[in-house]
Design an enzyme around this catalytic site. Sequence first.
Site, PDB file in Angstrom:
ATOM      1  N   LYS A 198      44.735   8.706 -15.068  1.00  0.00           N
ATOM      2  CA  LYS A 198      44.281   8.473 -13.687  1.00  0.00           C
ATOM      3  C   LYS A 198      45.292   7.682 -12.853  1.00  0.00           C
ATOM      4  O   LYS A 198      45.441   7.931 -11.657  1.00  0.00           O
ATOM      5  CB  LYS A 198      42.927   7.753 -13.682  1.00  0.00           C
ATOM      6  CG  LYS A 198      41.785   8.615 -14.212  1.00  0.00           C
ATOM      7  CD  LYS A 198      40.467   7.877 -14.127  1.00  0.00           C
ATOM      8  CE  LYS A 198      39.363   8.672 -14.803  1.00  0.00           C
ATOM      9  NZ  LYS A 198      38.058   8.027 -14.675  1.00  0.00           N
ATOM     10  N   ASP A 207      34.651   8.021  -8.904  1.00  0.00           N
ATOM     11  CA  ASP A 207      33.925   7.308  -9.967  1.00  0.00           C
ATOM     12  C   ASP A 207      32.956   6.259  -9.404  1.00  0.00           C
ATOM     13  O   ASP A 207      31.804   6.167  -9.829  1.00  0.00           O
ATOM     14  CB  ASP A 207      34.909   6.615 -10.923  1.00  0.00           C
ATOM     15  CG  ASP A 207      35.620   7.600 -11.828  1.00  0.00           C
ATOM     16  OD1 ASP A 207      35.028   8.650 -12.149  1.00  0.00           O
ATOM     17  OD2 ASP A 207      36.769   7.322 -12.218  1.00  0.00           O
TER      18      ASP A 207
END
Length: 274
Positions: free
Chosen positions: A66, A103
């Site tokens: 990420k 997220d």
Amino acid sequence: MSDTYAVIGNPVAHSKSPLIHAAFARQTGQDLEYGRILGDPEGFEEQVRRFFAEGGSGLNVTLPFKERAWRLADEVSPRAESAGAVNTLIRLADGRLRGDNTDGVGLVRDLAANQGFDFAGKTVLLLGAGGAARGVLRPLLETGLEHLVIANRTAPKALDLAASSSGLGPVSGCGLDGLAGKRFDLIVNATSAGLAGSVPRLPEGCLALGGWTYDMLYADAPTPFVRWGAERGAAKSLDGLGMLVEQAADSFFLWRGVRPSTAPVIALLRGGSS
Ligand code: ATR
């Protein structure tokens, strides 16, 4: 030809994203394909560029890439910038790549919209100060909560993370022993302790009466932290399955402009009916 999407990570075989996005596509009548790509630690950037050069429309990025996706993106959203991490890559009309991070909004949506947690006036504890914690910080601080404490086994990391986010909302940091005598309405576990079968060492009594616990991890059986919360009388002790589906729904929306309903997909993954 259908538009193509994929999740890239390492490992990736266990990822539920292909199942989730296939369910969203069926439900919304969108014509797309969604696969999985085993990320190569040596050549992740090259793999991503090739995927898009070959006509790919979007990628989900998972561990451990990420941060590298955040660096690779040509532009990023404010929430991805705060997270220093990207879980969604979108190919723009001019071919450049935009990075976003869904997220945190996934966590907040699962708690607030699906489960009915009202953040207003609440004191919230976020456990951990690694990538997972940083990834959800900004959306958490935008909920209207009263105060957020970031607590970490290695205290200086929590203090640094809180200091670097102080412009976003009411936040402070401490070590786990700094929690003695404090009470929280919600405790969110963003540590990786559960992967090794353990929970962060917390003082007894730190969960307020009627408080909730939420583990960002998800497993088929209740995670150690979900059990920890249930054993201490949490009003709800939840795992991260809802967050997983919600972050996927936001990625789907970013790519397709259509918001799928998440409840049937959460039920499907729980083994219930869809
Ligand atoms: P991630 O990207 O999943 O956040 P990470 O950046 O390696 O992974 O961070 C892991 C987090 O889990 C850290 O906050 C770590 O605490 P330390 O900074 O003290 O290492 C926390 N963690 C891992 N195992 C833990 C355990 N057994 N008890 C408490 N915290 C733990």
